[in-house]
Design an enzyme around this catalytic site. Structure first.
Site, PDB file in Angstrom:
ATOM      1  N   HIS A  33      -4.306   1.206  11.728  1.00  0.00           N
ATOM      2  CA  HIS A  33      -4.069  -0.049  12.450  1.00  0.00           C
ATOM      3  C   HIS A  33      -5.425  -0.702  12.755  1.00  0.00           C
ATOM      4  O   HIS A  33      -6.253  -0.087  13.438  1.00  0.00           O
ATOM      5  CB  HIS A  33      -3.320   0.269  13.747  1.00  0.00           C
ATOM      6  CG  HIS A  33      -3.066  -0.925  14.606  1.00  0.00           C
ATOM      7  ND1 HIS A  33      -3.009  -2.220  14.118  1.00  0.00           N
ATOM      8  CD2 HIS A  33      -2.845  -1.025  15.938  1.00  0.00           C
ATOM      9  CE1 HIS A  33      -2.765  -3.038  15.121  1.00  0.00           C
ATOM     10  NE2 HIS A  33      -2.677  -2.356  16.233  1.00  0.00           N
ATOM     11  N   HIS A  47       0.832  -1.217   0.000  1.00  0.00           N
ATOM     12  CA  HIS A  47       0.000   0.000   0.000  1.00  0.00           C
ATOM     13  C   HIS A  47       0.864   1.264   0.000  1.00  0.00           C
ATOM     14  O   HIS A  47       0.503   2.272   0.607  1.00  0.00           O
ATOM     15  CB  HIS A  47      -0.947   0.033   1.200  1.00  0.00           C
ATOM     16  CG  HIS A  47      -1.942  -1.087   1.217  1.00  0.00           C
ATOM     17  ND1 HIS A  47      -3.202  -0.978   0.680  1.00  0.00           N
ATOM     18  CD2 HIS A  47      -1.862  -2.340   1.712  1.00  0.00           C
ATOM     19  CE1 HIS A  47      -3.858  -2.121   0.847  1.00  0.00           C
ATOM     20  NE2 HIS A  47      -3.066  -2.967   1.464  1.00  0.00           N
ATOM     21  N   ASN A  74     -10.308  -2.951   2.246  1.00  0.00           N
ATOM     22  CA  ASN A  74      -9.938  -3.002   0.830  1.00  0.00           C
ATOM     23  C   ASN A  74     -11.182  -2.833  -0.037  1.00  0.00           C
ATOM     24  O   ASN A  74     -12.305  -2.857   0.471  1.00  0.00           O
ATOM     25  CB  ASN A  74      -9.294  -4.351   0.498  1.00  0.00           C
ATOM     26  CG  ASN A  74      -7.823  -4.426   0.895  1.00  0.00           C
ATOM     27  OD1 ASN A  74      -7.167  -3.397   1.120  1.00  0.00           O
ATOM     28  ND2 ASN A  74      -7.302  -5.634   0.975  1.00  0.00           N
ATOM     29  N   TYR A 106       0.753  -3.999  12.089  1.00  0.00           N
ATOM     30  CA  TYR A 106       0.663  -2.566  11.770  1.00  0.00           C
ATOM     31  C   TYR A 106       1.484  -1.705  12.721  1.00  0.00           C
ATOM     32  O   TYR A 106       2.232  -0.822  12.294  1.00  0.00           O
ATOM     33  CB  TYR A 106      -0.805  -2.122  11.708  1.00  0.00           C
ATOM     34  CG  TYR A 106      -1.513  -2.690  10.494  1.00  0.00           C
ATOM     35  CD1 TYR A 106      -1.753  -4.058  10.391  1.00  0.00           C
ATOM     36  CD2 TYR A 106      -1.907  -1.886   9.435  1.00  0.00           C
ATOM     37  CE1 TYR A 106      -2.370  -4.604   9.276  1.00  0.00           C
ATOM     38  CE2 TYR A 106      -2.535  -2.423   8.318  1.00  0.00           C
ATOM     39  CZ  TYR A 106      -2.759  -3.775   8.241  1.00  0.00           C
ATOM     40  OH  TYR A 106      -3.358  -4.298   7.137  1.00  0.00           O
TER      41      TYR A 106
HETATM   42 FE1  HDE Z   1      -2.623  -4.780   5.482  1.00  0.00          FE
HETATM   43  N1  HDE Z   1      -0.820  -3.978   5.926  1.00  0.00           N
HETATM   44  N2  HDE Z   1      -1.977  -6.577   6.064  1.00  0.00           N
HETATM   45  N3  HDE Z   1      -4.364  -5.641   4.861  1.00  0.00           N
HETATM   46  N4  HDE Z   1      -3.284  -3.019   4.834  1.00  0.00           N
HETATM   47  C1  HDE Z   1      -0.470  -2.696   5.754  1.00  0.00           C
HETATM   48  O1  HDE Z   1       0.644  -1.393   7.381  1.00  0.00           O
HETATM   49  C2  HDE Z   1      -0.876  -6.802   6.812  1.00  0.00           C
HETATM   50  C3  HDE Z   1      -4.703  -6.953   4.976  1.00  0.00           C
HETATM   51  C4  HDE Z   1      -4.536  -2.718   4.389  1.00  0.00           C
HETATM   52  O2  HDE Z   1      -3.349   3.489   3.824  1.00  0.00           O
HETATM   53  C5  HDE Z   1       0.861  -2.363   6.377  1.00  0.00           C
HETATM   54  O3  HDE Z   1       1.106   0.767   7.829  1.00  0.00           O
HETATM   55  C6  HDE Z   1      -0.807  -8.190   7.219  1.00  0.00           C
HETATM   56  C7  HDE Z   1      -6.106  -7.148   4.726  1.00  0.00           C
HETATM   57  C8  HDE Z   1      -4.599  -1.332   3.981  1.00  0.00           C
HETATM   58  O4  HDE Z   1      -1.778   3.370   5.347  1.00  0.00           O
HETATM   59  C9  HDE Z   1       1.280  -3.682   7.032  1.00  0.00           C
HETATM   60  C10 HDE Z   1      -1.919  -8.778   6.677  1.00  0.00           C
HETATM   61  C11 HDE Z   1      -6.592  -5.892   4.451  1.00  0.00           C
HETATM   62  C12 HDE Z   1      -3.334  -0.818   4.229  1.00  0.00           C
HETATM   63  C13 HDE Z   1       0.120  -4.589   6.665  1.00  0.00           C
HETATM   64  C14 HDE Z   1      -2.639  -7.766   5.966  1.00  0.00           C
HETATM   65  C15 HDE Z   1      -5.500  -4.973   4.541  1.00  0.00           C
HETATM   66  C16 HDE Z   1      -2.531  -1.888   4.766  1.00  0.00           C
HETATM   67  C17 HDE Z   1       1.853  -1.729   5.449  1.00  0.00           C
HETATM   68  C18 HDE Z   1      -2.341 -10.233   6.783  1.00  0.00           C
HETATM   69  C19 HDE Z   1      -8.039  -5.529   4.105  1.00  0.00           C
HETATM   70  C20 HDE Z   1      -2.854   0.571   3.942  1.00  0.00           C
HETATM   71  C21 HDE Z   1       2.056  -0.314   5.960  1.00  0.00           C
HETATM   72  C22 HDE Z   1      -2.385 -10.727   8.114  1.00  0.00           C
HETATM   73  C23 HDE Z   1      -8.948  -5.762   5.192  1.00  0.00           C
HETATM   74  C24 HDE Z   1      -3.165   1.513   5.079  1.00  0.00           C
HETATM   75  C25 HDE Z   1       1.238  -0.206   7.131  1.00  0.00           C
HETATM   76  C26 HDE Z   1      -2.729   2.907   4.728  1.00  0.00           C
HETATM   77  C27 HDE Z   1      -1.202  -1.755   5.157  1.00  0.00           C
HETATM   78  C28 HDE Z   1       0.084  -5.856   7.099  1.00  0.00           C
HETATM   79  C29 HDE Z   1      -3.819  -8.052   5.226  1.00  0.00           C
HETATM   80  C30 HDE Z   1      -5.683  -3.581   4.299  1.00  0.00           C
HETATM   81  C31 HDE Z   1       2.608  -4.248   6.630  1.00  0.00           C
HETATM   82  C32 HDE Z   1       0.284  -8.795   8.048  1.00  0.00           C
HETATM   83  C33 HDE Z   1      -6.874  -8.464   4.789  1.00  0.00           C
HETATM   84  C34 HDE Z   1      -5.793  -0.604   3.401  1.00  0.00           C
HETATM   85  O5  HDE Z   1       1.381  -3.548   8.402  1.00  0.00           O
END
Ligand code: HDE
Length: 707
Positions: free
Chosen positions: A339, A75, A148, A362
């Protein structure tokens, strides 16, 4: 400030105010000392060495050297907007969340839309999932709904996330391809992960190519819990529904846009807000009673499953309006820290193993991205309600905590800050009973990976299915290892036999001969974008092609009609500057053919005027504009001599553009023509209707039109 004042539409805006800074009159150092010259470093003689004493040079350079922070691992490319959320009526029966109680309260929000895979500078319009993260600055603290634009995910357990991301990101040996899933490592991984099959169908569908961030749905994905004042818990799934409907681009278009305007979605969001066309989304919830947890043929804790809207309807509970662009991209959009663990009393988690994995990730990632543990103090991340705890120190600490006490329990500060589990406004974790062996295992209830992939396929319209098959041809066609392509076809064969055969035909592997899984034939109409809102042209962009000698009355009448309906227009011609109408009236050209393209518009109109049309007919760019817009399914209107430009283009054979003498106007598959400009109001009405349809996918001959 009273509690009520603190939480209103403008409270976040007011809170940000002390941090805003104008350019200022005098250039100073960070210490406020006025600087005499910022163009020449301090030297020993005009041609001599630079002196270490030059504090202005050192400070300027030091800051510049450290201007970049690590981008998000996923992202990375995002666009933000401020706004507010307002509940329609209290839903106290479902949740004690304070911001969902009072319809007069406008809770401030900050939203960040994003692509997932590409680097921070990558193009907006790639095939990808879109992030839809919302920060609610509520009276009871910050609540983040980090969702998402697709309601499910690739994997069921958070422990697979690093593998998924490693597989989809550019390959590590040569860092290619950028912002794309169309490469071997991704499909290698997916072909070995049947649980991803439902999500893969979504990613190959038009949902992965949104026309606008303002025209896509958002989903909380996981099942969460609502808890009401009586402590009763229910399951909840969150949905954002765009009031403009869900609409997508087409593949050829997104590839061209990636070059012509890599900021296409970002610009669209920014300009819409600047023009007062505020994006609006309804928040909806699907509620499942605790006792119904096991009544579905899938597990509510499995993030690869939807609850079909026909089974549990989405109840709209409120509306979000995005009405202010950020003042500074870095300070707000880049530094915002979402988060899924930021919850408020009334909203709680479930044991979804994907969600549980996220709860660690997060905070952890933000620690490095934002340079230490104090990122909650960055203006965009600050709660608008008071924060009191015993945290102290660390890099970039802003708060000046008074007093000698920073521990609990204490007597020296009268026991403050105190905890109060009895207070309904205190977050108390839902006391779910859990019991089990310590094992690494996936529940049997998570093991059907295909039924909902089939449901999605069955629910699409024919054009949507065609697009999905073409997407698979592209994505898998780029995969060099034939065995990976074969494995994907074998998996698709468990989704739908015909679908698998169609994919195989385009990627050089044998078609499956056996139908291994009988299609259950169930459908969910809510999954098709064909069934979305199609009655508005609000904020749609229309190109008007014209040259010297155009018909002024036709052009302005159409412009007016489109504006009245909420669309906006741009005059496009060979060069910038002014063009002159038949009757000598001059208008300003907005875009020349070199600075724009049909892909940046939703529709085109060609007014009459003999001289104008003769000139356009000589311009390949104008012909290309028409061809391309037609191929992409866009509405096209032409009046009087304007019809001749259509006849000159490749679309002439594809649609009947010549109105019959008995028909003063024709409107077929989104092409509206009239030989007589006097019919303009009827033409405009038909044209507006055609634009509102978004795209006319059923133009059978569009494949023959070169563009
Ligand atoms: Fe994320 N995801 N994600 N994700 N995600 C990040 O956090 C993560 C997942 C989503 O505009 C990171 O600050 C893991 C699902 C959005 O700043 C990180 C898993 C969904 C955004 C991270 C998921 C999301 C992130 C990268 C599986 C939809 C952007 C930078 C367990 C419900 C937020 C950050 C923004 C961002 C980890 C799966 C949505 C790495 C470990 C499912 C919208 O922490």
């Amino acid at each position: 400030m009273s509690e009520q004042d603190r939480i209103n539409e403008h409270s976040k805006d007011k809170q940000l105010e002390p941090f805003r800074r104008d350019t200022g009159e005098n250039l100073t150092t960070n210490q406020g000392v006025r600087v005499d010259d910022t163009n020449n470093s301090l030297k020993a003689g005009a041609r001599g060495p630079t002196l270490l004493e030059d504090f202005h040079l050192r400070e300027k350079m030091m800051h510049f050297d450290h201007e970049r922070i690590p981008e998000r691992v996923v992202h990375a490319r995002g666009s933000g907007a401020h706004g507010y959320f307002q509940v329609y009526e209290s839903i106290a029966e479902l949740t004690k969340a304070k911001f969902l109680q009072d319809p007069s309260v406008k809770t401030p929000v900050f939203v960040r839309f994003s692509t997932v895979v590409g680097f921070r500078g990558s193009a907006d319009t790639v095939r990808d999932v879109r992030g839809f993260a919302t920060k609610f600055y509520t009276e009871d603290g910050v609540y983040d709904l980090v969702g998402n634009n697709m309601p499910i995910f690739f994997i069921q357990d958070g422990i697979k996330f690093p593998d998924l991301v490693h597989a989809i990101k550019p390959e590590p040996h040569n860092e290619m391809p950028q912002a794309s899933a169309a490469h071997d490592t991704f499909w290698d991984f997916i072909s070995l992960m049947p649980e991803s099959m439902h999500m893969i169908m979504w990613v190959l569908s038009d949902r992965a190519l949104p026309r606008s961030y303002r025209m896509m749905e958002g989903f909380g994905v996981h099942t969460f819990r609502f808890i009401n004042e009586q402590g009763k818990a229910r399951f909840v799934k969150f949905h954002w529904k765009p009031l403009l409907g869900m609409h997508s681009l087409v593949w050829d278009e997104v590839q061209k846009l990636a070059g012509k305007d890599p900021d296409f979605n970002r610009r669209d969001l920014w300009e819409a807000i600047e023009m007062g066309e505020y994006p609006e989304f309804e928040l909806g919830v699907q509620i499942v009673e605790a006792e119904d947890e096991h009544k579905f043929d899938f597990d509510l804790l499995d993030a690869t499953k939807i609850i079909p809207e026909e089974d549990v309807p989405v109840r709209p509970i409120g509306k979000m309006v995005l009405n202010r662009n950020p003042d500074n991209f870095f300070a707000e959009t880049e530094q915002v820290a979402f988060h899924p663990g930021h919850v408020v009393p009334g909203i709680d988690f479930t044991n979804d193993p994907l969600l549980q994995g996220r709860l660690f990730s997060y905070l952890d990632t933000q620690l490095i991205r934002l340079g230490g543990p104090n990122f909650a103090e960055i203006p965009i991340n600050r709660s608008v309600c008071p924060v009191h705890n015993n945290q102290r120190d660390g890099y970039m600490r802003q708060t000046i905590d008074k007093g000698r006490v920073s521990y609990s329990p204490n007597s020296l500060a009268g026991g403050c800050p105190m905890t109060n589990p009895e207070n309904l406004r205190t977050f108390v974790h839902h006391a779910e009973r859990v019991e089990g062996h310590k094992i690494r295992e996936r529940s049997d209830s998570f093991k059907d990976h295909f039924s909902q992939a089939t449901l999605f396929w069955n629910s699409l319209s024919e054009p949507e299915k065609d697009h999905l098959v073409s997407a698979a041809h592209f994505e898998l066609g780029k995969v060099e290892h034939k065995e990976i392509r074969q494995r994907m076809v074998d998996l698709f064969n468990q989704v739908d036999h015909e679908f698998a055969k169609r994919v195989a035909q385009g990627i050089g592997v044998p078609e499956p001969t056996e139908e291994v899984m009988k299609n259950h034939k169930r459908r969910s109409p809510a999954l098709s974008m064909e069934n979305t809102v199609k009655d508005t042209v609000k904020s749609r962009r229309v190109a008007i092609l014209a040259a010297d000698g155009f018909d002024h009355s036709q052009l302005t009448a159409m412009q007016q009609a489109l504006q009245n309906a909420g669309a906006s227009t741009k005059i496009v011609s060979k060069f910038g500057g002014k063009i002159r109408s038949i009757d000598g009236q001059e208008i300003e050209v907005d875009k020349s053919f070199v600075t724009t393209a049909s892909v940046m518009f939703d529709a085109i109109y060609i007014p009459g005027g003999q001289q104008s049309i003769e000139a356009l007919k000589q311009q390949g760019d104008a012909i290309h504009f028409v061809n391309e817009a037609f191929k992409h399914g866009k509405a096209i209107a032409a009046t009087s001599e304007g019809v001749d430009l259509l006849k000159q283009s490749d679309i002439a054979g594809a649609v009947m553009v010549e109105p019959q003498s008995s028909e003063p106007m024709t409107s077929r598959k989104g092409v509206v023509t009239a030989l007589n400009g006097a019919n303009l109001s009827a033409v405009a009405e038909a044209f507006v209707g055609a634009i509102a349809q978004h795209r006319h996918w059923t133009r059978t001959q569009k494949e023959r039109v070169p563009a």
